[in-house]
Design a protein around this motif. Structure first.
Motif, PDB file in Angstrom:
ATOM      1  N   HIS A 120       5.441  -0.124  -2.119  1.00 36.03           N
ATOM      2  CA  HIS A 120       4.543  -1.225  -1.759  1.00 36.03           C
ATOM      3  C   HIS A 120       5.210  -2.571  -2.049  1.00 36.03           C
ATOM      4  O   HIS A 120       4.537  -3.529  -2.408  1.00 36.03           O
ATOM      5  CB  HIS A 120       3.231  -1.107  -2.534  1.00 36.03           C
ATOM      6  CG  HIS A 120       2.554   0.212  -2.354  1.00 36.03           C
ATOM      7  ND1 HIS A 120       1.936   0.571  -1.181  1.00 36.03           N
ATOM      8  CD2 HIS A 120       2.430   1.267  -3.179  1.00 36.03           C
ATOM      9  CE1 HIS A 120       1.450   1.789  -1.296  1.00 36.03           C
ATOM     10  NE2 HIS A 120       1.741   2.240  -2.499  1.00 36.03           N
ATOM     11  N   ASP A 121       6.525  -2.638  -1.880  1.00 35.28           N
ATOM     12  CA  ASP A 121       7.268  -3.846  -2.242  1.00 35.28           C
ATOM     13  C   ASP A 121       7.796  -4.625  -1.032  1.00 35.28           C
ATOM     14  O   ASP A 121       8.640  -5.497  -1.175  1.00 35.28           O
ATOM     15  CB  ASP A 121       8.435  -3.472  -3.160  1.00 35.28           C
ATOM     16  CG  ASP A 121       9.396  -2.470  -2.526  1.00 35.28           C
ATOM     17  OD1 ASP A 121       9.048  -1.881  -1.479  1.00 35.28           O
ATOM     18  OD2 ASP A 121      10.490  -2.283  -3.083  1.00 35.28           O
ATOM     19  N   GLN A 122       7.274  -4.353   0.129  1.00 38.56           N
ATOM     20  CA  GLN A 122       7.769  -4.999   1.348  1.00 38.56           C
ATOM     21  C   GLN A 122       6.995  -6.282   1.621  1.00 38.56           C
ATOM     22  O   GLN A 122       5.764  -6.301   1.585  1.00 38.56           O
ATOM     23  CB  GLN A 122       7.603  -4.026   2.512  1.00 38.56           C
ATOM     24  CG  GLN A 122       8.334  -4.412   3.762  1.00 38.56           C
ATOM     25  CD  GLN A 122       8.234  -3.294   4.795  1.00 38.56           C
ATOM     26  OE1 GLN A 122       7.167  -2.717   4.998  1.00 38.56           O
ATOM     27  NE2 GLN A 122       9.340  -2.984   5.430  1.00 38.56           N
ATOM     28  N   VAL A 123       7.714  -7.370   1.891  1.00 38.86           N
ATOM     29  CA  VAL A 123       7.067  -8.641   2.239  1.00 38.86           C
ATOM     30  C   VAL A 123       6.599  -8.548   3.684  1.00 38.86           C
ATOM     31  O   VAL A 123       7.342  -8.119   4.562  1.00 38.86           O
ATOM     32  CB  VAL A 123       8.041  -9.829   2.064  1.00 38.86           C
ATOM     33  CG1 VAL A 123       7.371 -11.139   2.460  1.00 38.86           C
ATOM     34  CG2 VAL A 123       8.549  -9.899   0.632  1.00 38.86           C
ATOM     35  N   ILE A 124       5.366  -8.956   3.927  1.00 32.12           N
ATOM     36  CA  ILE A 124       4.812  -8.876   5.283  1.00 32.12           C
ATOM     37  C   ILE A 124       4.716 -10.266   5.899  1.00 32.12           C
ATOM     38  O   ILE A 124       4.758 -11.282   5.207  1.00 32.12           O
ATOM     39  CB  ILE A 124       3.435  -8.166   5.297  1.00 32.12           C
ATOM     40  CG1 ILE A 124       2.421  -8.916   4.438  1.00 32.12           C
ATOM     41  CG2 ILE A 124       3.577  -6.718   4.874  1.00 32.12           C
ATOM     42  CD1 ILE A 124       1.000  -8.416   4.591  1.00 32.12           C
ATOM     43  N   ILE A 125       4.573 -10.296   7.210  1.00 35.71           N
ATOM     44  CA  ILE A 125       4.543 -11.542   7.974  1.00 35.71           C
ATOM     45  C   ILE A 125       3.431 -12.471   7.493  1.00 35.71           C
ATOM     46  O   ILE A 125       3.634 -13.675   7.355  1.00 35.71           O
ATOM     47  CB  ILE A 125       4.420 -11.235   9.477  1.00 35.71           C
ATOM     48  CG1 ILE A 125       5.715 -10.589   9.974  1.00 35.71           C
ATOM     49  CG2 ILE A 125       4.074 -12.480  10.275  1.00 35.71           C
ATOM     50  CD1 ILE A 125       5.666 -10.025  11.374  1.00 35.71           C
ATOM     51  N   ARG A 126       2.260 -11.944   7.207  1.00 38.44           N
ATOM     52  CA  ARG A 126       1.133 -12.769   6.761  1.00 38.44           C
ATOM     53  C   ARG A 126       1.482 -13.602   5.530  1.00 38.44           C
ATOM     54  O   ARG A 126       1.032 -14.729   5.379  1.00 38.44           O
ATOM     55  CB  ARG A 126      -0.071 -11.887   6.440  1.00 38.44           C
ATOM     56  CG  ARG A 126      -1.266 -12.652   5.890  1.00 38.44           C
ATOM     57  CD  ARG A 126      -2.286 -11.764   5.252  1.00 38.44           C
ATOM     58  NE  ARG A 126      -1.741 -11.124   4.054  1.00 38.44           N
ATOM     59  CZ  ARG A 126      -2.353 -10.169   3.391  1.00 38.44           C
ATOM     60  NH1 ARG A 126      -3.517  -9.704   3.807  1.00 38.44           N
ATOM     61  NH2 ARG A 126      -1.805  -9.641   2.317  1.00 38.44           N
ATOM     62  N   ASP A 127       2.313 -13.061   4.634  1.00 34.40           N
ATOM     63  CA  ASP A 127       2.646 -13.732   3.386  1.00 34.40           C
ATOM     64  C   ASP A 127       3.912 -14.587   3.478  1.00 34.40           C
ATOM     65  O   ASP A 127       4.323 -15.181   2.486  1.00 34.40           O
ATOM     66  CB  ASP A 127       2.800 -12.699   2.270  1.00 34.40           C
ATOM     67  CG  ASP A 127       1.524 -11.906   2.051  1.00 34.40           C
ATOM     68  OD1 ASP A 127       0.432 -12.406   2.405  1.00 34.40           O
ATOM     69  OD2 ASP A 127       1.614 -10.773   1.535  1.00 34.40           O
TER      70      ASP A 127
END
Length: 180
Positions: A120-127
């Motif tokens: 659960h360590d992936q940076v997503i576009i929303r953030d």
């Protein structure tokens, strides 16, 4: 003499085929940042599919549909099936795959990306605060759309930046242009 002509013809055909193959590759690989969902991972200017190793499901970015196996065949739906209603797309790890119909090679991806299950360590576009993602309508900073235009002349290159801010009604409220 005939061998020289034959070799020249073969070389010409080879160059033509190589050039057309190269053109097909370039045409097939397009930037699609604006089509990616806000729960997608950052860092990819072009992505065709996301593979979700936690649930062994694929998501088609251009079609905006999920592909999942129902035990008999692969099903295409705009939403995940009810058995995944508690699944959190925003915190699950997504693997970008740029291959047609990747579910046909499902066993390869299951094995290759098994270690990504539970991450659960992936940076997503929303953030992301990278302006290139602001073009996505669901992005929290979509109202700060920045357009870059590069103007090339024979002596130098100018970059013109136009920042436009969209109000709640979707129309531009102010506009500022600058050159550097």
């Amino acid at each position: 003499m005939r061998r020289k002509y034959f070799a020249l013809i073969i070389a010409g055909i080879s160059l033509f085929l190589a050039a057309s193959l190269n053109a097909q590759i370039r045409v097939g690989f397009q930037v699609n940042i604006g089509a990616q969902p806000v729960w997608g991972p950052v860092g990819y200017d072009a992505a065709q599919y996301y593979y979700l190793p936690d649930i062994d499901v694929y998501y088609s970015i251009p079609l905006r549909v999920f592909y999942f196996y129902d035990g008999v065949r692969w099903i295409k739906r705009p939403n995940l099936p009810p058995r995944y209603k508690a699944f959190d797309l925003y915190h699950a790890y997504k693997v970008v795959i740029n291959e047609k119909r990747p579910w046909l090679h499902g066993e390869v991806y299951r094995v290759k990306y098994a270690s990504f299950k539970g991450r659960h360590d992936q940076v997503i576009i929303r953030d992301s605060h990278d302006p290139k993602y602001f073009v996505i309508k669901e992005h929290p900073e979509h109202t700060k759309v920045i357009h870059h235009t590069v103007i090339r002349t024979s002596t130098h290159e100018k970059v013109r930046t136009r920042e436009s801010k969209h109000g709640e009604n979707g129309k531009r409220e102010n506009r500022r242009e600058r050159e550097r």
